[in-house]
Design a protein around this motif. Structure first.
Motif, PDB file in Angstrom:
ATOM      1  N   TYR B  99     -20.517 -10.423  14.381  1.00 37.94           N
ATOM      2  CA  TYR B  99     -20.692 -10.602  15.823  1.00 37.94           C
ATOM      3  C   TYR B  99     -20.979 -12.061  16.164  1.00 37.94           C
ATOM      4  O   TYR B  99     -20.416 -12.612  17.098  1.00 37.94           O
ATOM      5  CB  TYR B  99     -21.840  -9.706  16.331  1.00 37.94           C
ATOM      6  N   GLU B 103     -18.513 -14.477  18.352  1.00 36.13           N
ATOM      7  CA  GLU B 103     -19.052 -15.113  19.561  1.00 36.13           C
ATOM      8  C   GLU B 103     -18.754 -16.611  19.544  1.00 36.13           C
ATOM      9  O   GLU B 103     -18.343 -17.190  20.557  1.00 36.13           O
ATOM     10  CB  GLU B 103     -20.566 -14.885  19.588  1.00 36.13           C
ATOM     11  N   VAL B 138      -4.345  -4.156  22.167  1.00 38.55           N
ATOM     12  CA  VAL B 138      -4.514  -5.197  23.184  1.00 38.55           C
ATOM     13  C   VAL B 138      -5.872  -5.043  23.855  1.00 38.55           C
ATOM     14  O   VAL B 138      -6.541  -4.031  23.685  1.00 38.55           O
ATOM     15  CB  VAL B 138      -3.409  -5.090  24.262  1.00 38.55           C
ATOM     16  N   ASN B 139      -6.257  -6.060  24.619  1.00 38.74           N
ATOM     17  CA  ASN B 139      -7.528  -5.907  25.351  1.00 38.74           C
ATOM     18  C   ASN B 139      -7.301  -5.780  26.854  1.00 38.74           C
ATOM     19  O   ASN B 139      -8.247  -5.823  27.631  1.00 38.74           O
ATOM     20  CB  ASN B 139      -8.508  -7.036  25.006  1.00 38.74           C
ATOM     21  N   ASP B 140      -6.026  -5.620  27.233  1.00 42.99           N
ATOM     22  CA  ASP B 140      -5.691  -5.376  28.642  1.00 42.99           C
ATOM     23  C   ASP B 140      -4.393  -4.584  28.666  1.00 42.99           C
ATOM     24  O   ASP B 140      -3.384  -4.992  28.064  1.00 42.99           O
ATOM     25  CB  ASP B 140      -5.538  -6.700  29.389  1.00 42.99           C
ATOM     26  N   GLY B 168     -10.547  -7.426  15.317  1.00 42.68           N
ATOM     27  CA  GLY B 168     -10.847  -6.476  16.377  1.00 42.68           C
ATOM     28  C   GLY B 168     -11.846  -7.031  17.383  1.00 42.68           C
ATOM     29  O   GLY B 168     -11.615  -6.995  18.589  1.00 42.68           O
ATOM     30  N   LEU B 169     -12.940  -7.592  16.866  1.00 47.85           N
ATOM     31  CA  LEU B 169     -14.014  -8.054  17.748  1.00 47.85           C
ATOM     32  C   LEU B 169     -13.539  -9.122  18.726  1.00 47.85           C
ATOM     33  O   LEU B 169     -14.026  -9.190  19.857  1.00 47.85           O
ATOM     34  CB  LEU B 169     -15.189  -8.587  16.911  1.00 47.85           C
ATOM     35  N   LEU B 171     -10.804  -9.280  20.315  1.00 47.81           N
ATOM     36  CA  LEU B 171     -10.200  -8.647  21.491  1.00 47.81           C
ATOM     37  C   LEU B 171     -11.293  -8.189  22.457  1.00 47.81           C
ATOM     38  O   LEU B 171     -11.203  -8.407  23.669  1.00 47.81           O
ATOM     39  CB  LEU B 171      -9.323  -7.459  21.079  1.00 47.81           C
ATOM     40  N   ALA B 172     -12.325  -7.571  21.899  1.00 44.54           N
ATOM     41  CA  ALA B 172     -13.393  -7.039  22.744  1.00 44.54           C
ATOM     42  C   ALA B 172     -14.183  -8.172  23.404  1.00 44.54           C
ATOM     43  O   ALA B 172     -14.441  -8.146  24.605  1.00 44.54           O
ATOM     44  CB  ALA B 172     -14.322  -6.147  21.918  1.00 44.54           C
ATOM     45  N   PHE B 173     -14.557  -9.194  22.632  1.00 41.28           N
ATOM     46  CA  PHE B 173     -15.277 -10.341  23.202  1.00 41.28           C
ATOM     47  C   PHE B 173     -14.374 -11.103  24.184  1.00 41.28           C
ATOM     48  O   PHE B 173     -14.844 -11.627  25.188  1.00 41.28           O
ATOM     49  CB  PHE B 173     -15.753 -11.297  22.095  1.00 41.28           C
ATOM     50  N   MET B 176     -14.417  -9.547  27.543  1.00 38.32           N
ATOM     51  CA  MET B 176     -15.667  -9.854  28.252  1.00 38.32           C
ATOM     52  C   MET B 176     -15.623 -11.216  28.927  1.00 38.32           C
ATOM     53  O   MET B 176     -16.374 -11.469  29.868  1.00 38.32           O
ATOM     54  CB  MET B 176     -16.834  -9.851  27.256  1.00 38.32           C
TER      55      MET B 176
END
Lengths: 258, 258, 258, 258
Positions: B99, B103, B138-140, B168-169, B171-173, B176
């Protein structure tokens, strides 16, 4: 990134709601019940909880979109009852994370003036379960009789070895902050995702909360499960030498195995 | 020592580059593609990233010199495209480290005004792959159709179980922080370093980016791989009783096994 | 939540008490002795210690009530002796936690002006023990002769490999703070909860402390244990081919196995 | 308790000493050499290093006294050479601990104006070693030729997979702070504590440092080892079917196995 991050999705005010926790665990019993409640009651998401103590991965939705591993709290209010329902993808992946996250959940409970908590889980006994039972644990002795009146079983040796994870810790942290809490555990094999056990838990929870919930969809999943269990038993009988307690999974059962 | 330390090797200014991540993972697919890009494009190193969350070891170069385990970001600019390429020796060895490092990578992306991220990886299916495929996440949701137009496959059940690690992370970050991100996964056995799968990913990425890349060297490695795969299959056939899905590695294949 | 939280249950003043530690460990020898002491002496709880380094679970009492995993300190005072007794459900589940908790225990010892510490444990030798023995380790060489006079054995090679956990660390931290400390280890198989070994430790400890303790209840448990051990040996003899050192547990023994 | 605590045992001033590290590792090669040096040179302890990242246990001396797990630095000065020698019971038990401890060691090296570091270790090859060899790694390419002149071998593929732990990290951290550093690795099976490999390392180190060291005691241990190895080989030959590379340990060898 903080150890635990709480994101408010929707601001609401509640008088003294009941908090129900159904994070992933043995047989995914708690998760099945809590997700079913959210769906049937059309509860609304109010909070998302993120933490670097969750597994370092993302969830891929069926549409191809990913999202962060998270826990979520949903709210449902009617004339009779106010509910907060805690669900999520995973529990903590680290030792301290379990404590930090539970602390956050209890902080949230206090902010919303929660008067009672029900944590939902499975109790794995290592063999297929004939008659679904629900066993209980509480954080105040006065709750035992009340729970027994709903059919929750209490016996000296169940669960042996304590309750692991948030379902257990919330009772202990709740006691420290004066919040009554009960853990309802559906007895399950521990090998399979168990909608029949979830059904047994939901039936009791429904009565406790005094709410109407259509159980058809969960019953349907439970029946599918029974068919699989029946086949598992046939297979066991055909194999005379099978050790007691072992389970052979036919291909249909694989969808239920976690 | 800080949790993550970023050392600037070269100061550059970019308008709105694309960030490509290719850290080690399944089949080393992402790493093969990203390192190949850096070599072929003669990208220049701009940043080094150190962390006590990396494995506690050093890398020994062929000349006998050691160096700290690190992640690195390279930059390439042409009239048509600006690229940042993230590679490295290892991913985090701790839960929180994944994480913290992600970041940092997203912070860097924001500093350079990155508009889109491609993370590259492998998707292990446990058996040799006949026809290389590339699956996406994808993240969108708006990115799915665009990716499909390049031949990226999206199916409801792939990847099951989420995407583990930085690929993976990010895409999620990214979501955000308002950065579009796509994960391209070469389907691979998961047993071998897989240049053929890397080739399939690079072919699609090349088209997406609209850049010219000579693929000869990677194709050559892919062909060597095919020879090995052919021999693996022969050996499997000769051994009639081999369980489906198991793989026997001839000695030549060992160089490809990680 | 702090790394270690100490809650005062009862304020007391002591002149220079002896601290006895009996947390869970090999054969639960230390735990059996310390809990037995508390019960027989009717010692009073003065402190509770909580930590997110303990396993993330709760203990379920036979009545169905849960409680947080914790360590506890009890006090007993008579005309002749002042005792502090440290017991608990678990030791730390993390590496640093062992150090942090031991540091706290020594801080507490200093606050109460503790002059000497006895840590109690088991020393597992991998086979059934014929004649209970108690071996020792100390944090000051002057203590060896004193302990030998009570029948504690010291030999060059026991315990090999050091003493793991709080029982060992308290000796080392004690030395740093000028508190004499002795570790008494009942030799035990390591396979079973061992009341016979606990009896041997208690017999010596009783003499050291110069206190009267009725050992009947512990002797009774020890006798039950001897019956089980006798049956284990019979079973071993019947199976001529059993490897030396292996143990077969009849069903009655299961209650003793941890 | 701080992450790393350094206790000064004796204040000394040095001009520009050489630091030798011999913490436990593969075949205990580095530890054997460093401890032998301290004994033969009658080096004096100047620093002790404590950390909650070490395993949570204590060491029991043959006299029954325990002590905290620690690392130690000894100093030796003569007209020709100044040495600092780092030894210890264990390396870090946590990921971050390796980085934090190495950082401390390099801080200490800078305080004493260390000009060069030699880290000592073993390189396990999974089978008994006929002819002891010493392979090297450096943190500055200029050191390769110098080391080769002493008989240290450098080859492209050794060591594959990097150098794990403090022996490797000190080279990388050294490079960051302008301190030349060399890792000398005795090739060893990896199964046994290996005084013969230690002898090979010491022979080279002695020449590098230009110091006189009586090697009799180490040679004696090495000869005992050779006897054991010879017996191991006989046993292998008698068992025609033994897989190549496997080792059977006769009882005499157990003392050497860690």
């Amino acid at each position: 990134m903080k150890d635990v991050e709480v994101v408010t999705i929707k601001s609401i005010e509640l008088k003294n709601p009941i908090l129900i926790e159904g994070l992933p665990g043995v047989g995914h019993v708690g998760k099945l019940v809590a997700e079913y409640l959210i769906e049937e009651l059309e509860a609304q998401k109010i909070l998302e909880i993120y933490s670097p103590h969750f597994p370092p991965q993302v969830v891929v939705n069926p549409d191809g979109c990913v999202r962060m591993v998270k826990n979520e709290i949903f709210a449902y209010t009617s004339d009779d009852v106010e509910l907060l329902i805690l669900i999520g993808d995973h529990q903590s992946n680290t030792n301290e994370g379990h404590y930090l996250l539970t602390e956050t959940f209890i902080d949230i409970a206090k902010q919303y003036n929660v008067k009672r908590i029900y944590t939902l889980g499975g109790y794995g006994i290592g063999q297929l379960v004939e008659n679904p039972r629900v066993i209980g644990a509480v954080n105040d002795i006065s709750l035992v009789e009340e729970m027994k009146s709903y059919g929750v079983e209490f016996s000296e040796n169940e669960p042996g070895g304590g309750i692991i994870g948030v379902s257990g810790l919330m009772l202990a942290f709740g006691a420290m902050h004066g919040i009554e809490a009960v853990c309802l555990m559906g007895v399950t094999s521990g090998y399979l995702v168990d909608p029949r056990s979830a059904q047994a838990v939901l039936r009791i929870l429904r009565e406790i909360l005094g709410i109407e919930i259509d159980m058809d969809a969960l019953e349907k999943r439970g029946k599918e499960m029974e068919t699989i269990v029946a086949r598992l038993k046939e297979m066991e009988q055909m194999q005379g030498e099978t050790e007691p307690g072992t389970t052979i999974a036919p291909e249909d059962a694989l969808d239920y195995i976690r």
